[in-house]
Design an enzyme around this catalytic site. Structure first.
Site, short mmCIF file in Angstrom:
data_model
loop_
_atom_site.label_atom_id
_atom_site.label_comp_id
_atom_site.label_asym_id
_atom_site.label_seq_id
_atom_site.Cartn_x
_atom_site.Cartn_y
_atom_site.Cartn_z
N GLY A 13 11.77 0.97 4.98
CA GLY A 13 10.63 0.89 3.99
C GLY A 13 10.20 2.08 3.25
O GLY A 13 8.88 2.26 3.03
N ALA A 14 11.38 2.95 2.76
CA ALA A 14 10.96 4.22 2.57
C ALA A 14 11.05 4.42 1.01
O ALA A 14 10.60 5.92 0.69
CB ALA A 14 12.22 5.09 3.07
N ALA A 105 6.66 -3.84 3.23
CA ALA A 105 6.00 -4.92 2.51
C ALA A 105 6.85 -5.95 1.80
O ALA A 105 7.54 -5.38 0.76
CB ALA A 105 4.83 -4.58 1.84
N TYR A 201 -8.41 -11.05 3.66
CA TYR A 201 -7.27 -10.12 4.35
C TYR A 201 -7.52 -10.32 5.81
O TYR A 201 -6.71 -11.03 6.17
CB TYR A 201 -7.71 -8.62 3.76
CG TYR A 201 -6.75 -7.96 4.52
CD1 TYR A 201 -5.58 -7.53 3.28
CD2 TYR A 201 -6.25 -7.53 5.41
CE1 TYR A 201 -4.41 -7.21 3.55
CE2 TYR A 201 -5.05 -6.75 5.79
CZ TYR A 201 -4.07 -6.51 4.86
OH TYR A 201 -3.18 -5.88 5.21
N VAL A 240 -3.54 1.96 -3.65
CA VAL A 240 -3.01 1.42 -4.77
C VAL A 240 -1.57 1.59 -4.44
O VAL A 240 -1.04 2.51 -4.67
CB VAL A 240 -3.39 1.70 -6.21
CG1 VAL A 240 -2.49 1.06 -7.30
CG2 VAL A 240 -4.68 1.80 -6.43
N THR A 241 -0.79 0.43 -4.10
CA THR A 241 0.73 0.44 -3.93
C THR A 241 0.91 -0.97 -4.88
O THR A 241 0.29 -1.74 -4.95
CB THR A 241 1.03 0.29 -2.56
OG1 THR A 241 0.52 -0.75 -1.94
CG2 THR A 241 0.48 1.55 -1.64
P1 NAI Z 1 4.99 -1.07 -0.91
O1 NAI Z 1 5.24 -2.42 -1.50
O2 NAI Z 1 4.72 0.43 -1.55
O3 NAI Z 1 6.38 -0.63 0.05
C1 NAI Z 1 7.05 -1.63 0.55
C2 NAI Z 1 8.53 -1.04 0.77
O4 NAI Z 1 9.19 -2.09 1.71
C3 NAI Z 1 9.43 -0.58 -0.15
O5 NAI Z 1 10.13 0.47 0.40
C4 NAI Z 1 10.42 -1.49 -0.23
O6 NAI Z 1 11.78 -1.21 -0.90
C5 NAI Z 1 10.46 -2.01 1.07
N1 NAI Z 1 11.20 -3.34 1.33
C6 NAI Z 1 10.63 -4.61 0.91
N2 NAI Z 1 11.33 -5.66 1.50
C7 NAI Z 1 12.41 -5.15 1.98
C8 NAI Z 1 13.52 -5.53 2.75
N3 NAI Z 1 13.83 -6.76 2.55
N4 NAI Z 1 14.26 -4.71 3.14
C9 NAI Z 1 14.21 -3.38 3.07
N5 NAI Z 1 13.10 -2.67 2.55
C10 NAI Z 1 12.18 -3.78 2.02
O7 NAI Z 1 3.97 -1.22 0.18
P2 NAI Z 1 2.84 -0.54 1.10
O8 NAI Z 1 1.35 -0.97 0.55
O9 NAI Z 1 3.28 0.77 1.28
O10 NAI Z 1 2.79 -1.15 2.29
C11 NAI Z 1 3.64 -0.59 3.62
C12 NAI Z 1 2.89 -1.15 4.81
O11 NAI Z 1 1.60 -0.75 4.92
C13 NAI Z 1 2.53 -2.61 4.85
O12 NAI Z 1 2.85 -2.96 6.21
C14 NAI Z 1 1.23 -2.75 4.49
O13 NAI Z 1 0.58 -3.82 4.95
C15 NAI Z 1 0.79 -1.56 5.00
N6 NAI Z 1 -0.58 -1.11 4.68
C16 NAI Z 1 -0.97 -0.84 3.28
C17 NAI Z 1 -2.31 -0.63 2.60
C18 NAI Z 1 -2.52 -0.66 1.31
O14 NAI Z 1 -3.52 -0.31 0.93
N7 NAI Z 1 -1.44 -0.42 0.44
C19 NAI Z 1 -2.90 -0.09 3.62
C20 NAI Z 1 -2.84 -0.47 5.04
C21 NAI Z 1 -1.67 -0.83 5.35
#
Ligand code: NAI
Length: 367
Positions: A13-14, A105, A201, A240-241
């Protein structure tokens, strides 16, 4: 300052959000070799690639310029095939990895064996329809949103995607193939958040998935310890993501939180969060784990004075006072910037080449 941290890192998820921030921190903060796995769409004809594609192009360019080993795999991380490609790449070039970041995600997952399709949802659990304030940040209008409770199937689907099963499958595969270095660690990301968003949430469908992820962390920790390693869940702050902007109510809370934390001088973005997670927690002699063994970098978000200030602003918040009480414009700008818009100095009318290759891209199975 440089982090005395990981040397060879696999980030699942990079390409955006916390995963990209962890990759950047590992590479440029600790000088690590990084292998990034993600699921992005390449450009086709007049359609641009997805944002994470271009993020990775830039990451790879900078990493190579800095003399850092880096490769990327574009494909479905939930599949056996992408796990195998990753293992083959590690064997060929790195031998082993000493840190595995799990930062997926997603809204859908196909089970690698049964091929069953799971679809996640963001809903409350229980009998009651949930109603709260939310914002349409295009019009900056505050509206009430009502969401019906999730069905059992919606709950179990969300857990199947965002819970710990796939993280376990990754560790199984990496371990079985001998590509985890002795002492290797793995970290996945979770969120808890405030009272305001609790029903949607942490006590909703996504919260169930996070409960499962955190339970998985404890089980994996026992396994990793046998090889002198560790497994942790890091609870991060609301930012914000692409993933978080889809969650109703949470984005409005985030706009209030940004303002309070900025005024107090404690606001962090994804990179600052992941730098602190590594330097001050994961690779520190005192990881400051909580009672459930979790790493906490949401500590400043959940500080009582921060939460009290946000709650005070939430009360009586409406479309008219939104801009005064929150950082809605900043949140809006950050959202657009996730996709490359709203960046000063860019001529958005200029002709550009959208079909840019990712240097070091290993595979790109059919989407
Ligand atoms: P994001 O949407 O920015 O990143 C998601 C990543 O997952 C991307 O690199 C995407 O290409 C990859 N991905 C999605 N489906 C895939 C698949 N089938 N195969 C390979 N890669 C895949 O999301 P974000 O916000 O960075 O989330 C990452 C983690 O952080 C999640 O577990 C989220 O719940 C957690 N998190 C997020 C917070 C936030 O406020 N954004 C707060 C605390 C935790």
């Amino acid at each position: 300052p440089k982090i005395d941290g990981p040397k060879k890192v696999l980030v699942i998820g990079a390409s955006t959000g916390f995963g990209l921030a962890t990759r950047i921190t590992s590479a440029f903060g600790a000088g690590a070799a990084t292998l990034g796995v993600f699921f992005e769409r390449p450009a086709a004809g007049t359609r641009t690639a997805s944002a994470g594609w271009y993020n990775t192009v830039e990451f790879e360019k900078e990493a190579h310029k800095a003399g850092l080993w880096s490769r990327s795999i574009n494909g479905d991380a939930f599949s056996h095939e992408v796990k195998q490609l990753t293992i083959d790449m590690i064997k060929a070039d790195l031998g082993t990895v000493d840190l595995v970041i799990y930062s997926i995600a997603s809204g859908v997952r196909f089970h690698p064996d049964t091929k069953e399709k799971f679809t996640s949802c963001l809903k409350p659990i229980g009998n009651d329809v949930y109603t709260n304030k939310t914002v349409d940040f295009h019009s900056k209008e505050i509206k009430n949103i009502s969401i019906s409770p999730a069905t059992e199937k919606e709950i179990s689907d969300t857990v199947a995607i965002m819970g710990g099963e796939d993280w376990t499958l990754w560790i199984d595969a990496l371990e079985k193939n001998g590509v985890l270095a002795p002492g290797a660690m793995t970290v996945a990301y979770s969120y808890i958040g405030p009272e305001i968003t609790r029903a949607i949430y942490r006590e909703g469908t996504i919260g169930r998935a996070k409960d499962d992820l955190e339970k998985t962390g404890i089980i994996l920790d026992e396994r990793m310890k046998k090889n002198d390693g560790r497994a942790f869940v890091s609870v991060n702050k609301a930012l914000v993501t692409q993933a978080s902007s889809a969650i109703p109510v949470v984005l409005l809370y985030t706009a209030l939180l940004y303002k309070v934390m900025r005024e107090k001088g404690i606001h962090e973005g994804c990179i600052e969060q992941m730098y602190r997670m590594m330097s001050d927690r994961l690779y520190s002699t005192d990881r400051k784990l909580d009672e459930k063994g979790r790493i906490r970098v949401d500590d400043w978000e959940l500080r009582p004075d921060v939460q009290k200030a946000v709650e005070d602003q939430w009360e009586g918040l409406n479309t008219e006072n939104l801009s005064d009480r929150s950082d809605i414009d900043l949140v809006r700008t950050e959202f657009f910037r996730l996709f490359g818009f709203d960046v000063a100095g860019i001529d958005y009318e200029a002709d550009i080449n959208t079909e840019i290759e990712i240097p070091g891209l290993i595979a790109q199975p059919q989407a």
